[in-house]
Design a protein around this motif. Structure first.
Motif, mmCIF file in Angstrom:
data_model
loop_
_atom_site.group_PDB
_atom_site.id
_atom_site.type_symbol
_atom_site.label_atom_id
_atom_site.label_comp_id
_atom_site.label_asym_id
_atom_site.label_seq_id
_atom_site.Cartn_x
_atom_site.Cartn_y
_atom_site.Cartn_z
ATOM 1 N N PRO A 1 0.827 -1.195 0.000
ATOM 2 C CA PRO A 1 0.000 0.000 0.000
ATOM 3 C C PRO A 1 0.864 1.248 0.000
ATOM 4 N N GLY A 2 0.388 2.259 -0.693
ATOM 5 C CA GLY A 2 1.104 3.533 -0.760
ATOM 6 C C GLY A 2 0.945 4.319 0.523
ATOM 7 N N GLN A 3 1.751 5.364 0.611
ATOM 8 C CA GLN A 3 1.697 6.219 1.789
ATOM 9 C C GLN A 3 0.430 7.087 1.742
ATOM 10 N N ALA A 4 -0.242 7.196 2.871
ATOM 11 C CA ALA A 4 -1.444 8.021 2.934
ATOM 12 C C ALA A 4 -1.067 9.486 2.741
ATOM 13 N N PRO A 5 -1.896 10.262 2.054
ATOM 14 C CA PRO A 5 -1.583 11.675 1.879
ATOM 15 C C PRO A 5 -1.624 12.407 3.223
ATOM 16 N N ALA A 6 -0.833 13.433 3.297
ATOM 17 C CA ALA A 6 -0.788 14.218 4.529
ATOM 18 C C ALA A 6 -2.075 15.010 4.690
ATOM 19 N N MET A 7 -2.423 15.263 5.931
ATOM 20 C CA MET A 7 -3.529 16.157 6.234
ATOM 21 C C MET A 7 -2.924 17.488 6.653
ATOM 22 N N ILE A 8 -3.384 18.568 6.042
ATOM 23 C CA ILE A 8 -2.890 19.907 6.343
ATOM 24 C C ILE A 8 -4.010 20.698 6.995
ATOM 25 N N VAL A 9 -3.706 21.317 8.129
ATOM 26 C CA VAL A 9 -4.651 22.225 8.776
ATOM 27 C C VAL A 9 -4.083 23.633 8.609
ATOM 28 N N SER A 10 -4.787 24.448 7.844
ATOM 29 C CA SER A 10 -4.405 25.850 7.652
ATOM 30 C C SER A 10 -5.292 26.695 8.545
ATOM 31 N N MET A 11 -4.698 27.747 9.116
ATOM 32 C CA MET A 11 -5.461 28.538 10.070
ATOM 33 C C MET A 11 -5.029 29.984 10.052
ATOM 34 N N PHE A 12 -5.909 30.838 10.577
ATOM 35 C CA PHE A 12 -5.500 32.215 10.838
ATOM 36 C C PHE A 12 -5.985 32.632 12.200
ATOM 37 N N GLN A 13 -5.293 33.625 12.715
ATOM 38 C CA GLN A 13 -5.706 34.317 13.936
ATOM 39 C C GLN A 13 -5.656 35.793 13.613
ATOM 40 N N ILE A 14 -6.686 36.526 14.031
ATOM 41 C CA ILE A 14 -6.762 37.943 13.698
ATOM 42 C C ILE A 14 -7.259 38.728 14.913
ATOM 43 N N LEU A 15 -6.640 39.875 15.138
ATOM 44 C CA LEU A 15 -7.046 40.784 16.209
ATOM 45 C C LEU A 15 -7.715 41.978 15.558
ATOM 46 N N LEU A 16 -8.967 42.207 15.922
ATOM 47 C CA LEU A 16 -9.782 43.249 15.299
ATOM 48 C C LEU A 16 -10.157 44.317 16.311
ATOM 49 N N GLU A 17 -10.228 45.553 15.834
ATOM 50 C CA GLU A 17 -10.827 46.630 16.607
ATOM 51 C C GLU A 17 -12.142 46.991 15.935
ATOM 52 N N LEU A 18 -13.188 47.045 16.737
ATOM 53 C CA LEU A 18 -14.523 47.360 16.244
ATOM 54 C C LEU A 18 -14.908 48.725 16.803
ATOM 55 N N PRO A 19 -14.466 49.809 16.155
ATOM 56 C CA PRO A 19 -14.627 51.145 16.744
ATOM 57 C C PRO A 19 -16.064 51.636 16.819
ATOM 58 N N GLU A 20 -16.955 51.054 16.052
ATOM 59 C CA GLU A 20 -18.329 51.558 16.006
ATOM 60 C C GLU A 20 -19.283 50.796 16.916
ATOM 61 N N THR A 21 -18.781 49.856 17.715
ATOM 62 C CA THR A 21 -19.682 49.116 18.594
ATOM 63 C C THR A 21 -20.025 49.947 19.820
ATOM 64 N N SER A 22 -21.288 49.847 20.235
ATOM 65 C CA SER A 22 -21.743 50.624 21.386
ATOM 66 C C SER A 22 -22.130 49.747 22.566
ATOM 67 N N SER A 23 -22.158 48.428 22.358
ATOM 68 C CA SER A 23 -22.505 47.504 23.440
ATOM 69 C C SER A 23 -21.908 46.133 23.127
ATOM 70 N N ILE A 24 -21.835 45.297 24.148
ATOM 71 C CA ILE A 24 -21.356 43.922 23.931
ATOM 72 C C ILE A 24 -22.314 43.190 22.984
ATOM 73 N N LYS A 25 -23.599 43.452 23.109
ATOM 74 C CA LYS A 25 -24.582 42.831 22.212
ATOM 75 C C LYS A 25 -24.309 43.220 20.759
ATOM 76 N N ASP A 26 -24.001 44.481 20.520
ATOM 77 C CA ASP A 26 -23.669 44.965 19.180
ATOM 78 C C ASP A 26 -22.407 44.282 18.665
ATOM 79 N N LYS A 27 -21.397 44.183 19.530
ATOM 80 C CA LYS A 27 -20.151 43.518 19.145
ATOM 81 C C LYS A 27 -20.425 42.063 18.765
#
Length: 102
Positions: A1-27
């Motif tokens: 049997p051949g070698q199983a293909p690799a599994m790749i997990v691609s990801m991002f992390q992002i830090l956002l500022e939401l200047p127009e939010t007026s409440s946690i509910k809005d955010k």
């Protein structure tokens, strides 16, 4: 049997500022809109990973499983582009990475 293909997990992390939010509910409404859009458009898993109690800041993470780091990272960069282009916010930091599982 051949070698199983690799599994790749691609990801991002992002830090956002939401200047127009007026409440946690809005955010939470804005964050949910971002997460829903990314999940629908790019088929990624997405979550708010930190700063849930902050009114003006949010940290999001997203991940995609594939067999190609190039493909996964391309999707992550496109998803980041949608966030920057289509939402009223400021990006303070973003990182894209992939992990290989054999």
């Amino acid at each position: 049997p051949g070698q199983a293909p690799a599994m790749i997990v691609s990801m991002f992390q992002i830090l956002l500022e939401l200047p127009e939010t007026s409440s946690i509910k809005d955010k939470r409404r804005i964050v949910k809109s971002i997460k829903d859009r990314l999940t629908r458009s790019f088929k990624v898993s997405c979550a708010e990973t930190d700063l849930q109690d902050s009114l003006r800041f949010a940290q999001l993470g997203a991940a995609l499983v594939s067999n190609s780091a190039e493909y996964g990272e391309m999707v992550m960069h496109k998803a980041l582009g949608v966030i920057e282009r289509d939402f009223s916010l400021r990006v303070h930091d973003s990182q894209v990475a992939s992990e290989r599982f054999d």
